[in-house]
Write a protein that holds these residues in place. Structure first.
Motif, PDB file in Angstrom:
ATOM      1  N   THR A   1       0.830  -1.198   0.000  1.00  0.00           N
ATOM      2  CA  THR A   1       0.000   0.000   0.000  1.00  0.00           C
ATOM      3  C   THR A   1       0.867   1.252   0.000  1.00  0.00           C
TER       4      THR A   1
ATOM      5  N   PRO B   1       1.275  -1.948  -9.050  1.00  0.00           N
ATOM      6  CA  PRO B   1      -0.055  -2.177  -9.619  1.00  0.00           C
ATOM      7  C   PRO B   1      -1.013  -2.840  -8.634  1.00  0.00           C
ATOM      8  N   THR B   2      -2.228  -2.333  -8.589  1.00  0.00           N
ATOM      9  CA  THR B   2      -3.342  -2.792  -7.734  1.00  0.00           C
ATOM     10  C   THR B   2      -3.053  -2.649  -6.243  1.00  0.00           C
ATOM     11  N   SER B   3      -2.044  -1.858  -5.874  1.00  0.00           N
ATOM     12  CA  SER B   3      -1.692  -1.730  -4.450  1.00  0.00           C
ATOM     13  C   SER B   3      -2.449  -0.606  -3.748  1.00  0.00           C
TER      14      SER B   3
ATOM     15  N   ARG C   1      -5.109  -0.084  -2.329  1.00  0.00           N
ATOM     16  CA  ARG C   1      -6.287  -0.587  -1.631  1.00  0.00           C
ATOM     17  C   ARG C   1      -6.009  -0.625  -0.132  1.00  0.00           C
TER      18      ARG C   1
ATOM     19  N   GLY D   1     -10.933   0.483  -2.760  1.00  0.00           N
ATOM     20  CA  GLY D   1      -9.917   0.990  -3.663  1.00  0.00           C
ATOM     21  C   GLY D   1      -9.704   2.489  -3.567  1.00  0.00           C
TER      22      GLY D   1
END
Length: 225
Positions: free
Chosen positions: A88, A93-95, A97, A116
């Protein structure tokens, strides 16, 4: 134990001002007791951080340590934990959250919701791996988290507003993330959500948990990396 010791040694790096002292973690959590108004650091050991890896694993561990098993989900003894994971705030990528955990007013069991929005990123950038909220305020409040301090502030002027208006009233710059509840959470609707920007923590009734604590919102501002 040898594997855990090796993992801890691997994740530790040189101490650099403004940087995480342990890879992926700030090694610091903040605990806010709304009943007493006390704000304090909550200890997180290297072993806990590596074993539970942030997110819902670490949050469930904290709740199992700190909560009484038969407490009312809408009572003072419920605990809300908001935290991110190892990546985080890193730009991976996609972190972008984060996770929120509490005893659910819908099920009576510990539950989690994942979002998100950008609150988790700026909680980490303010220097904290987790926010732990206890108790119940005597009037509507919000929690203001910065790199310098954490304060409980009056939210009487925000009570009754929807989540979009609440976040707009709270303001803040580009390095700010917010959590907010609307009238559903204030009125303890058991499936009420918590908003973060245009995203929501939509599971387990976390809006009602915040509403039961008179916690209208949380603001986190930071620029650490």
């Amino acid at each position: 134990m040898a594997l855990l010791d090796d993992a801890i040694a691997t994740m530790k790096g040189p101490s650099i001002k403004g940087k995480s002292p342990m890879g992926g973690f700030m090694k610091r959590a903040v605990e806010v007791d709304l009943s007493t108004g006390k704000v304090s650091d909550y200890p997180l050991s290297d072993e806990e951080l590596v074993k539970y890896m942030g997110g819902k694993g670490l949050a469930a561990h904290i709740l199992l340590k700190e909560m009484t098993p038969h407490g009312n989900p809408l009572g003072e003894d419920n605990i809300l934990v908001v935290n991110g994971g190892v990546l985080t705030g890193t730009g991976s990528p996609t972190s972008g959250r984060f996770n929120a955990t509490a005893k659910s007013p819908l099920t009576g069991a510990i539950g989690h919701s994942n979002c998100g929005g950008d609150f988790g990123t700026f909680l980490k950038k303010a220097g904290y791996d987790a926010l732990i909220v206890r108790g119940k305020a005597g009037k509507p409040v919000f929690i203001d988290i910065t790199e310098e301090k954490v304060e409980i502030k009056d939210a009487g002027h925000l009570w009754g507003l929807d989540t979009a208006k609440t976040q707009a009233e709270l303001g803040g710059g580009k390095n700010t993330g917010k959590l907010a509840i609307g009238p559903a959470g204030e009125n303890l609707v058991r499936y009420a959500c918590v908003a973060s920007g245009h995203r929501v923590l939509g599971r387990i009734g976390l809006g009602a948990v915040m509403g039961s604590k008179y916690l209208k919102a949380v603001v986190a501002t930071g620029d650490r990396t």
